[in-house]
Design a protein around this motif. Structure first.
Motif, PDB file in Angstrom:
ATOM      1  N   GLY A 181      18.135 -50.652 -11.121  1.00  0.00           N
ATOM      2  CA  GLY A 181      18.432 -51.329  -9.868  1.00  0.00           C
ATOM      3  C   GLY A 181      19.301 -52.557 -10.057  1.00  0.00           C
ATOM      4  N   GLY A 182      18.996 -53.365 -11.045  1.00  0.00           N
ATOM      5  CA  GLY A 182      19.785 -54.553 -11.331  1.00  0.00           C
ATOM      6  C   GLY A 182      20.160 -54.690 -12.784  1.00  0.00           C
ATOM      7  N   LEU A 183      19.919 -53.626 -13.584  1.00  0.00           N
ATOM      8  CA  LEU A 183      20.162 -53.624 -15.027  1.00  0.00           C
ATOM      9  C   LEU A 183      19.450 -54.790 -15.702  1.00  0.00           C
ATOM     10  CD1 LEU A 183      23.807 -52.445 -15.852  1.00  0.00           C
ATOM     11  CD2 LEU A 183      21.622 -51.308 -16.207  1.00  0.00           C
ATOM     12  N   GLY A 184      18.190 -54.948 -15.371  1.00  0.00           N
ATOM     13  CA  GLY A 184      17.384 -55.953 -16.038  1.00  0.00           C
ATOM     14  C   GLY A 184      16.567 -55.331 -17.152  1.00  0.00           C
ATOM     15  N   SER A 185      16.365 -56.077 -18.226  1.00  0.00           N
ATOM     16  CA  SER A 185      15.577 -55.601 -19.355  1.00  0.00           C
ATOM     17  C   SER A 185      14.095 -55.735 -19.044  1.00  0.00           C
ATOM     18  CB  SER A 185      15.931 -56.410 -20.613  1.00  0.00           C
ATOM     19  OG  SER A 185      15.038 -56.126 -21.673  1.00  0.00           O
ATOM     20  N   VAL A 186      13.341 -54.635 -19.195  1.00  0.00           N
ATOM     21  CA  VAL A 186      11.915 -54.667 -18.921  1.00  0.00           C
ATOM     22  C   VAL A 186      11.085 -54.567 -20.199  1.00  0.00           C
ATOM     23  CG1 VAL A 186      12.202 -53.705 -16.619  1.00  0.00           C
ATOM     24  CG2 VAL A 186      11.831 -52.168 -18.539  1.00  0.00           C
ATOM     25  N   LYS A 187      11.687 -54.130 -21.308  1.00  0.00           N
ATOM     26  CA  LYS A 187      10.945 -54.032 -22.562  1.00  0.00           C
ATOM     27  C   LYS A 187      11.915 -54.015 -23.730  1.00  0.00           C
ATOM     28  CE  LYS A 187       7.507 -53.258 -25.424  1.00  0.00           C
ATOM     29  NZ  LYS A 187       6.484 -54.292 -25.694  1.00  0.00           N
ATOM     30  N   THR A 188      11.700 -54.861 -24.709  1.00  0.00           N
ATOM     31  CA  THR A 188      12.502 -54.898 -25.930  1.00  0.00           C
ATOM     32  C   THR A 188      11.573 -54.737 -27.127  1.00  0.00           C
ATOM     33  OG1 THR A 188      14.159 -56.350 -24.924  1.00  0.00           O
ATOM     34  CG2 THR A 188      14.131 -56.224 -27.324  1.00  0.00           C
ATOM     35  N   LEU A 189      11.926 -53.803 -28.007  1.00  0.00           N
ATOM     36  CA  LEU A 189      11.109 -53.519 -29.185  1.00  0.00           C
ATOM     37  C   LEU A 189      11.985 -53.593 -30.422  1.00  0.00           C
ATOM     38  CD1 LEU A 189       8.291 -52.559 -30.205  1.00  0.00           C
ATOM     39  CD2 LEU A 189       9.153 -50.220 -29.997  1.00  0.00           C
ATOM     40  N   THR A 190      11.608 -54.425 -31.377  1.00  0.00           N
ATOM     41  CA  THR A 190      12.331 -54.534 -32.638  1.00  0.00           C
ATOM     42  C   THR A 190      11.772 -53.523 -33.629  1.00  0.00           C
ATOM     43  OG1 THR A 190      12.795 -56.881 -32.276  1.00  0.00           O
ATOM     44  CG2 THR A 190      12.956 -56.071 -34.525  1.00  0.00           C
ATOM     45  N   LEU A 191      12.674 -52.739 -34.240  1.00  0.00           N
ATOM     46  CA  LEU A 191      12.255 -51.672 -35.146  1.00  0.00           C
ATOM     47  C   LEU A 191      12.207 -52.144 -36.594  1.00  0.00           C
ATOM     48  CD1 LEU A 191      14.360 -48.772 -33.570  1.00  0.00           C
ATOM     49  CD2 LEU A 191      11.975 -49.364 -33.122  1.00  0.00           C
ATOM     50  N   ASP A 192      13.372 -52.508 -37.165  1.00  0.00           N
ATOM     51  CA  ASP A 192      13.462 -52.929 -38.552  1.00  0.00           C
ATOM     52  C   ASP A 192      14.835 -53.562 -38.754  1.00  0.00           C
ATOM     53  OD1 ASP A 192      15.301 -50.800 -38.795  1.00  0.00           O
ATOM     54  OD2 ASP A 192      13.699 -49.414 -39.357  1.00  0.00           O
ATOM     55  N   GLN A 193      15.233 -53.737 -40.004  1.00  0.00           N
ATOM     56  CA  GLN A 193      16.530 -54.343 -40.321  1.00  0.00           C
ATOM     57  C   GLN A 193      17.424 -53.386 -41.109  1.00  0.00           C
ATOM     58  OE1 GLN A 193      15.517 -58.128 -42.235  1.00  0.00           O
ATOM     59  NE2 GLN A 193      15.883 -59.190 -40.297  1.00  0.00           N
ATOM     60  N   SER A 194      17.224 -52.097 -40.945  1.00  0.00           N
ATOM     61  CA  SER A 194      18.096 -51.138 -41.609  1.00  0.00           C
ATOM     62  C   SER A 194      19.481 -51.148 -40.971  1.00  0.00           C
ATOM     63  CB  SER A 194      17.496 -49.731 -41.532  1.00  0.00           C
ATOM     64  OG  SER A 194      16.245 -49.688 -42.214  1.00  0.00           O
ATOM     65  N   ALA A 195      20.437 -50.551 -41.669  1.00  0.00           N
ATOM     66  CA  ALA A 195      21.827 -50.636 -41.230  1.00  0.00           C
ATOM     67  C   ALA A 195      22.282 -49.455 -40.396  1.00  0.00           C
ATOM     68  CB  ALA A 195      22.744 -50.767 -42.451  1.00  0.00           C
ATOM     69  N   GLY A 196      21.549 -48.342 -40.405  1.00  0.00           N
ATOM     70  CA  GLY A 196      22.003 -47.139 -39.719  1.00  0.00           C
ATOM     71  C   GLY A 196      21.832 -47.200 -38.220  1.00  0.00           C
ATOM     72  N   VAL A 197      22.744 -46.554 -37.500  1.00  0.00           N
ATOM     73  CA  VAL A 197      22.660 -46.463 -36.048  1.00  0.00           C
ATOM     74  C   VAL A 197      21.445 -45.615 -35.668  1.00  0.00           C
ATOM     75  CG1 VAL A 197      23.820 -45.582 -33.984  1.00  0.00           C
ATOM     76  CG2 VAL A 197      25.134 -46.757 -35.747  1.00  0.00           C
ATOM     77  N   VAL A 198      20.722 -46.040 -34.628  1.00  0.00           N
ATOM     78  CA  VAL A 198      19.542 -45.317 -34.162  1.00  0.00           C
ATOM     79  C   VAL A 198      19.954 -44.369 -33.033  1.00  0.00           C
ATOM     80  CG1 VAL A 198      17.251 -45.503 -33.133  1.00  0.00           C
ATOM     81  CG2 VAL A 198      18.010 -47.198 -34.808  1.00  0.00           C
TER      82      VAL A 198
ATOM     83  N   GLY B  30       7.519 -37.383 -21.732  1.00  0.00           N
ATOM     84  CA  GLY B  30       7.339 -38.829 -21.737  1.00  0.00           C
ATOM     85  C   GLY B  30       7.408 -39.414 -23.129  1.00  0.00           C
ATOM     86  N   ILE B  31       8.114 -38.745 -24.042  1.00  0.00           N
ATOM     87  CA  ILE B  31       8.200 -39.189 -25.433  1.00  0.00           C
ATOM     88  C   ILE B  31       9.645 -39.551 -25.745  1.00  0.00           C
ATOM     89  CG2 ILE B  31       7.857 -38.553 -27.856  1.00  0.00           C
ATOM     90  CD1 ILE B  31       5.682 -36.662 -26.972  1.00  0.00           C
ATOM     91  N   LEU B  32       9.853 -40.694 -26.356  1.00  0.00           N
ATOM     92  CA  LEU B  32      11.163 -41.148 -26.798  1.00  0.00           C
ATOM     93  C   LEU B  32      11.226 -41.029 -28.318  1.00  0.00           C
ATOM     94  CD1 LEU B  32      13.886 -42.534 -26.036  1.00  0.00           C
ATOM     95  CD2 LEU B  32      12.749 -44.727 -26.465  1.00  0.00           C
ATOM     96  N   PHE B  33      12.153 -40.208 -28.808  1.00  0.00           N
ATOM     97  CA  PHE B  33      12.346 -40.005 -30.247  1.00  0.00           C
ATOM     98  C   PHE B  33      13.493 -40.901 -30.710  1.00  0.00           C
ATOM     99  CE2 PHE B  33      10.417 -36.125 -28.736  1.00  0.00           C
ATOM    100  CZ  PHE B  33       9.502 -35.793 -29.720  1.00  0.00           C
ATOM    101  N   LEU B  34      13.303 -41.561 -31.850  1.00  0.00           N
ATOM    102  CA  LEU B  34      14.317 -42.450 -32.424  1.00  0.00           C
ATOM    103  C   LEU B  34      14.562 -42.026 -33.868  1.00  0.00           C
ATOM    104  CD1 LEU B  34      12.984 -45.904 -31.133  1.00  0.00           C
ATOM    105  CD2 LEU B  34      14.699 -44.432 -30.063  1.00  0.00           C
ATOM    106  N   ALA B  35      15.793 -41.615 -34.158  1.00  0.00           N
ATOM    107  CA  ALA B  35      16.161 -41.172 -35.508  1.00  0.00           C
ATOM    108  C   ALA B  35      17.261 -42.071 -36.038  1.00  0.00           C
ATOM    109  CB  ALA B  35      16.631 -39.720 -35.487  1.00  0.00           C
ATOM    110  N   GLY B  36      17.036 -42.692 -37.177  1.00  0.00           N
ATOM    111  CA  GLY B  36      18.012 -43.599 -37.756  1.00  0.00           C
ATOM    112  C   GLY B  36      18.960 -42.890 -38.701  1.00  0.00           C
ATOM    113  N   LYS B  37      20.251 -43.123 -38.536  1.00  0.00           N
ATOM    114  CA  LYS B  37      21.229 -42.553 -39.458  1.00  0.00           C
ATOM    115  C   LYS B  37      21.112 -43.234 -40.820  1.00  0.00           C
ATOM    116  CE  LYS B  37      25.014 -40.665 -36.772  1.00  0.00           C
ATOM    117  NZ  LYS B  37      26.481 -40.658 -36.614  1.00  0.00           N
ATOM    118  N   GLY B  38      21.204 -42.410 -41.867  1.00  0.00           N
ATOM    119  CA  GLY B  38      21.138 -42.965 -43.215  1.00  0.00           C
ATOM    120  C   GLY B  38      19.742 -43.158 -43.743  1.00  0.00           C
TER     121      GLY B  38
END
Length: 557
Positions: A292-309, A317-325
């Motif tokens: 509606g207004g492009l507001g952030s409702v939740k931010t989650l920090t994963l790690d400090q790896s270099a690969g694109v997620v 209702g499941i969000l899968f996250l796969a890191g390159k590298g």
């Protein structure tokens, strides 16, 4: 710490590799206990590992339909991608997929520069589009007999030939994406910082060009009805477009603060999108936004790896996250603007790319809720996520209806402004019906006393909503008969304001010209009215945001 545990069908996860057979290389490992089982089968590309594309372009490298997978390939004299039958983690695979591929496999090699992205049509499992550095988008039809006898000694591969071509831009074409509900509608993102929408019945010119990006476009996604497009860009901004109203974005906000790649995925038929990227401190992040207004409702920090997620959404209702590298695949259950960690699948071999199988092609007899295809340096691994159940009957609680292969609209209807929900298929009996988007939208969150992000989210933008669509019930989810080289034949569009007998009456050219001018004038007025409405929506959203900030400051005092 609370002694109560949140109820979930997917909480406990353990990972199992298949035992060694003719078609699989396996190990055994456990992580957690009792829950979703992950099975992996490896289709070896060891002798051809140097052939998988080594382009530096940020892409998933692989795409899948319900019958085939495509893999970006390195080929001399231009660009190419490979097409392979769909491997399965359950026993006998389609077309008897061997554990080691033949030395030569079918390629689509007409491009004059490396292929950067491929996408299979949601309306035809044998139609695939490819985007290349040569600035073109080609379309390929896979013959049914292409892999017949391919495990025998005398089998010879036949390369594919394109059935259609679109000259997109003088610059490279980095992403290609099919429309989720309209047949023969395609979106491309190119190096001139534009997203273009194409009607494949008239590929000579784009039907819409979306501008406003300050740098290279990194990813794009449609909402469930295909009326809104979200993009991430190297200028670190997140944008929303109404493709049929204007080429300018209707919402723009600052995205992730880091300079590395960001991805975006629409979270089902609701008004939430998820982005992955990097913070200014190079932390990998996932952020949930309300549209509606492009507001952030939740931010989650994963790690400090270099690969694109790479983010992937499942209608469970499941969000899968796969890191390159790296070899990690995280998965989270989304509920009430919160992400609850389920488990993390870890392997020693890093993934170079990944895609997910359409849900309508899952094996419901094995309680498979998702299947990923992981590209490594030595193979393609089908990864099946399974909920173990003792009963052999259909488990309706883990199988909501899936998007079917039947389009809801023709290209002409879509570009005329009509919006229709996606046609769904019941995974138990194969019945196809039109979905009711409003019935699946998440309920508005209640206002928490001290958490500003839990305020009610504004309604999502809906361009030119259509009247309710009458459900269509059939016993087959197959595509209508193919009558064109593209594999999908658009239905004829007839005027609803004239009787059938008047459809073919000839009209003088002067009257045609007058009518055309009148239609153009009305379209311009409608476009201006929509733009004014959006400006008012932005002003209202700004007032709401200011009110929330004032309320928070008063509570803090």
């Amino acid at each position: 710490m609370s002694r109560f545990v949140r109820a979930s069908k997917y909480r406990y996860v353990y990972v199992t590799y298949p035992i060694v057979t003719r078609v699989a290389l396996t190990l055994l490992a456990l992580s957690g206990c009792n829950g979703v089982r992950v099975e992996i089968l490896a289709t070896s590309l060891a002798k051809q590992e140097r052939e998988i594309s080594n382009s530096a372009w940020d892409t998933n490298l692989v795409s899948a339909s319900a019958r085939y997978i495509s893999i970006n390939w390195s080929a001399s004299g231009g660009g190419a991608f490979a097409v392979l039958p769909l491997p399965s983690p359950f026993g006998q695979a389609l077309r008897d997929v061997p554990s080691k591929l033949p030395d030569i496999i079918p390629l689509a090699r007409t491009h004059t520069a490396p292929v950067l992205d491929t996408a299979w049509s949601p309306a035809n499992d044998t139609l695939v589009a490819s985007a290349s550095e040569d600035g073109t988008c080609l379309f390929w039809k896979v013959p049914d007999a292409l892999f017949e006898g391919w495990t025998s000694d005398g089998w010879e591969p036949r390369d594919l030939e394109p059935v259609a071509r679109v000259d997109v831009s003088p610059r490279k074409v980095g992403q290609v994406l099919w429309h989720p509900t309209a047949a023969n509608v395609l979106a491309t993102a190119s190096g001139d910082h534009c997203v273009r929408l194409w009607d494949l019945a008239d590929p000579a010119r784009p039907r819409a060009t979306l501008t406003g990006h300050g740098d290279m476009i990194q990813s794009l996604t449609f909402n469930a009805t295909g009326s809104i497009i979200a993009t991430t860009c190297r200028d670190r901004k997140l944008r929303l477009f109404d493709a049929r109203a204007s080429g300018d974005p209707v919402r723009v906000t600052e995205g992730h603060g880091g300079i590395k790649g960001a991805r975006v995925v629409w979270m089902g038929d609701g008004d939430r999108i998820a982005t992955t990227g990097f913070s200014k401190m190079s932390d990998r992040q996932v952020v949930i936004w309300e549209t509606g207004g492009l507001g952030s409702v939740k931010t989650l920090t994963l790690d400090q790896s270099a690969g694109v997620v790479m983010p992937f959404w499942s209608d469970n209702g499941i969000l899968f996250l796969a890191g390159k590298g790296d070899g990690n695949i995280r998965y989270y259950e989304y509920e009430s603007d919160m992400l609850y960690a389920l488990a993390e699948h870890k392997t020693a071999e890093p993934q170079r790319g990944m895609c997910f199988l359409p849900r309508r092609a899952l094996d419901v007899s094995e309680c498979e809720i998702a299947r990923a295809f992981k590209v490594t340096n030595s193979g393609v691994e089908p990864i099946a996520f399974i909920v173990p159940r003792k009963s052999d009957s259909f488990q309706s609680d883990i199988y909501p209806p899936a998007p079917s292969s039947e389009p809801s609209l023709t290209a002409a209807e879509f570009f005329a402004g009509r919006t229709a929900p996606v046609n769904l298929v019941n995974l138990e009996n194969g019945a196809v019906f039109a979905s009711d988007i409003s019935s699946h939208a998440p309920p508005p969150a209640t206002v928490a006393p001290t958490v500003v992000s839990m305020a009610p989210a504004p309604e999502p933008i809906v361009a030119n909503p259509s009247p309710p669509v009458t459900p269509i019930v059939t016993k087959s989810a197959s595509v209508p008969p193919i009558t064109s080289s593209l594999g999908v034949s658009p239905a004829p569009v007839r005027s609803e304001s004239l009787p059938a007998d008047c459809q073919h009456i000839s009209v003088p050219n002067e009257v045609n010209t007058t009518l055309r001018e009148e239609v153009n004038r009305l379209n311009n007025e409608l476009r201006d009215a929509r733009q004014k409405i959006r400006n008012l929506e932005l002003q209202v959203e700004g007032l709401r945001a200011n009110a929330r900030k004032v309320a928070q400051s008063l509570m803090e005092v």
